[in-house]
Design a protein around this motif. Structure first.
Motif, PDB file in Angstrom:
ATOM      1  N   SER A 118      20.185 -11.485  24.439  1.00 28.31           N
ATOM      2  CA  SER A 118      20.010 -12.539  23.442  1.00 28.31           C
ATOM      3  C   SER A 118      18.575 -12.549  22.909  1.00 28.31           C
ATOM      4  N   ARG A 119      18.417 -12.864  21.622  1.00 30.16           N
ATOM      5  CA  ARG A 119      17.119 -12.966  20.953  1.00 30.16           C
ATOM      6  C   ARG A 119      16.304 -11.675  21.085  1.00 30.16           C
ATOM      7  N   THR A 120      16.931 -10.558  20.802  1.00 32.98           N
ATOM      8  CA  THR A 120      16.283  -9.243  20.923  1.00 32.98           C
ATOM      9  C   THR A 120      16.268  -8.545  19.568  1.00 32.98           C
ATOM     10  N   ILE A 121      15.167  -7.852  19.292  1.00 34.69           N
ATOM     11  CA  ILE A 121      15.030  -7.072  18.064  1.00 34.69           C
ATOM     12  C   ILE A 121      14.540  -5.677  18.440  1.00 34.69           C
ATOM     13  N   ILE A 122      15.231  -4.653  17.937  1.00 35.42           N
ATOM     14  CA  ILE A 122      14.777  -3.277  18.140  1.00 35.42           C
ATOM     15  C   ILE A 122      14.752  -2.547  16.804  1.00 35.42           C
ATOM     16  N   GLN A 123      13.889  -1.553  16.734  1.00 31.57           N
ATOM     17  CA  GLN A 123      13.892  -0.601  15.626  1.00 31.57           C
ATOM     18  C   GLN A 123      14.378   0.723  16.185  1.00 31.57           C
ATOM     19  N   LEU A 124      15.460   1.242  15.637  1.00 31.38           N
ATOM     20  CA  LEU A 124      16.068   2.481  16.117  1.00 31.38           C
ATOM     21  C   LEU A 124      15.841   3.576  15.088  1.00 31.38           C
ATOM     22  N   GLN A 137      14.107   7.411  18.965  1.00 24.89           N
ATOM     23  CA  GLN A 137      13.034   6.475  19.276  1.00 24.89           C
ATOM     24  C   GLN A 137      13.577   5.050  19.198  1.00 24.89           C
ATOM     25  N   ILE A 138      13.306   4.269  20.244  1.00 30.72           N
ATOM     26  CA  ILE A 138      13.635   2.843  20.232  1.00 30.72           C
ATOM     27  C   ILE A 138      12.337   2.072  20.378  1.00 30.72           C
ATOM     28  N   ARG A 139      12.057   1.204  19.422  1.00 38.85           N
ATOM     29  CA  ARG A 139      10.901   0.314  19.523  1.00 38.85           C
ATOM     30  C   ARG A 139      11.408  -1.084  19.833  1.00 38.85           C
ATOM     31  N   LEU A 140      11.051  -1.561  21.020  1.00 37.24           N
ATOM     32  CA  LEU A 140      11.470  -2.902  21.438  1.00 37.24           C
ATOM     33  C   LEU A 140      10.456  -3.901  20.887  1.00 37.24           C
ATOM     34  N   LEU A 173      15.050  10.763  24.580  1.00 41.57           N
ATOM     35  CA  LEU A 173      15.007   9.361  24.194  1.00 41.57           C
ATOM     36  C   LEU A 173      13.662   8.770  24.604  1.00 41.57           C
ATOM     37  N   PHE A 174      13.018   8.072  23.678  1.00 35.65           N
ATOM     38  CA  PHE A 174      11.733   7.430  23.946  1.00 35.65           C
ATOM     39  C   PHE A 174      11.837   5.946  23.597  1.00 35.65           C
ATOM     40  N   ILE A 175      11.305   5.099  24.485  1.00 33.38           N
ATOM     41  CA  ILE A 175      11.307   3.659  24.267  1.00 33.38           C
ATOM     42  C   ILE A 175       9.857   3.192  24.216  1.00 33.38           C
ATOM     43  N   THR A 176       9.499   2.515  23.142  1.00 29.11           N
ATOM     44  CA  THR A 176       8.135   2.053  22.947  1.00 29.11           C
ATOM     45  C   THR A 176       8.105   0.526  22.937  1.00 29.11           C
ATOM     46  N   THR A 177       7.182  -0.048  23.722  1.00 28.65           N
ATOM     47  CA  THR A 177       6.929  -1.481  23.693  1.00 28.65           C
ATOM     48  C   THR A 177       5.497  -1.708  23.225  1.00 28.65           C
ATOM     49  N   GLN A 178       5.057  -2.943  23.226  1.00 28.52           N
ATOM     50  CA  GLN A 178       3.695  -3.232  22.809  1.00 28.52           C
ATOM     51  C   GLN A 178       2.669  -2.682  23.793  1.00 28.52           C
ATOM     52  N   GLN A 179       3.101  -2.360  25.018  1.00 30.14           N
ATOM     53  CA  GLN A 179       2.152  -1.940  26.048  1.00 30.14           C
ATOM     54  C   GLN A 179       2.227  -0.460  26.405  1.00 30.14           C
ATOM     55  N   GLY A 180       3.248   0.264  25.986  1.00 27.78           N
ATOM     56  CA  GLY A 180       3.328   1.667  26.377  1.00 27.78           C
ATOM     57  C   GLY A 180       4.627   2.307  25.938  1.00 27.78           C
TER      58      GLY A 180
END
Length: 337
Positions: A146-152, A160-163, A184-191
């Motif tokens: 819930s309340r999630t946004i990703i850029q795929l 690439q998935i940007r959380l 597959l690569f997942i990117t957050t604000q920290q790494g």
């Protein structure tokens, strides 16, 4: 007489998978070359590439893949130097990690046989109380809380998935799948992270990222590190941009939302309300005097009003419905400080 190198098109013929041992040796040579480990490194590389067509194909593909990896992690040169100066066991472990990134598990190089022509990009979002499951082009499944946004973003090289907000659960495709096994690569604000055959949960918090690994392994590629950091099965790590903050054993509550549950064991009431609020349409206000109370139990997240009502029976609290979307929790007459 000097034997010419195979033509580039010949090296990229999809005749058969490149053996993992060949790919691993190509990575070792690339690291030696990048760090200038010996003055004759390039001559050794040329000789090795001429020995067999598989060697040349491995060199060309891993060189391109490693350049891509370097762009994702600026610390790659430092990683190579650190690896060469480390013990043999550390060197073997790190080279194996990089081989997994380029080769996968026993299945030939991941790099596409064709150049990249298109990149597809999309945003996916869930509202309060909603969940969404997506199947990626490589067969992996991504579940949005819930309340999630990703850029795929995906192309012929990788996915690439940007959380951007919220929480996701990923189950990577099995080795027996017929779909292309793109990295597959997942990117957050920290790494940035990449999985190695796994099930894992990634949560974007205000200033940190929390990663829970239920199966397989996840590699932290960039962030508060100078070399790839392995997150093994059954572990949770929390990290900021600057440091690894916490590592602990996994708990059933860490990904319980994927089963529609919120699990608490002695959880502070305020933390519990914060977790529940992600799934609640409206505002829940908690009187500060109730902060000392703790919650235990398993609660369904698809009926938050019922969860709040049940708390009023198990804890000395009472609910006040200010409006349809505003509930306030106050101490009941049985509350004792």
């Amino acid at each position: 007489m000097t034997t010419p190198l195979p033509h580039q098109n010949e090296a990229f013929k999809p005749t058969h998978d490149i053996p993992d041992q060949v790919a691993q040796h190509a990575i070792e040579l690339l690291m030696d070359w990048q760090t200038q480990a010996a003055p004759n490194t390039w001559d050794r590389i040329l000789d090795w590439r001429r020995e067999h067509p598989d060697h040349e194909r491995a060199w060309q593909k891993i060189e391109v893949t490693y350049k891509h990896f370097s762009a994702l992690s600026p610390a790659s040169t430092e990683l190579a130097r650190h690896t060469l100066n480390s013990s043999q066991q550390t060197r073997r472990r790190t080279v194996k990690m990089l081989t997994l990134l380029c080769v996968g598990v026993g299945g030939g190089l991941l790099l596409s046989q064709q150049p990249v022509h298109t990149t597809q990009q999309a945003y996916h979002q869930t509202d309060t109380g909603e969940q969404l499951t997506l199947e990626l082009t490589n067969g992996s499944l991504v579940q949005l809380n819930s309340r999630t946004i990703i850029q795929l973003e995906h192309n012929l090289e990788d996915i690439q998935i940007r959380l951007l907000q919220g929480e996701i659960f990923i189950r990577t495709a099995g080795l027996d799948t017929s779909t292309p096994r793109l990295p597959l690569f997942i990117t957050t604000q920290q790494g940035q992270l990449t999985p190695v055959g796994t099930e894992f949960n990634v949560r974007q918090l205000t200033t940190t990222t929390e990663v829970s690994v239920l199966a397989g392994q996840v590699l932290l590629l960039s962030g508060p590190i100078t070399q790839p950091h392995v997150i093994p099965t059954g572990h949770v790590i929390t990290f900021s941009k600057d440091q690894l903050l916490e590592q602990r054993p996994i708990h059933p509550s860490d990904a319980a939302w994927t089963q529609g549950m919120l699990i608490a064991e002695g959880m502070p009431l305020r933390q519990f309300i914060n977790e529940l609020s992600v799934h609640h349409l409206g505002m829940i206000r908690l009187d500060p005097v109730l902060d000392s109370l703790r919650v235990s139990g398993s609660y369904p997240i698809d009926d938050t009003h019922n969860v709040l009502e049940s708390l009023s029976y198990s804890l000395p609290i009472q609910l006040k419905h200010i409006s349809r979307y505003w509930i306030s929790l106050h101490p009941s007459k049985h509350f004792k400080k």
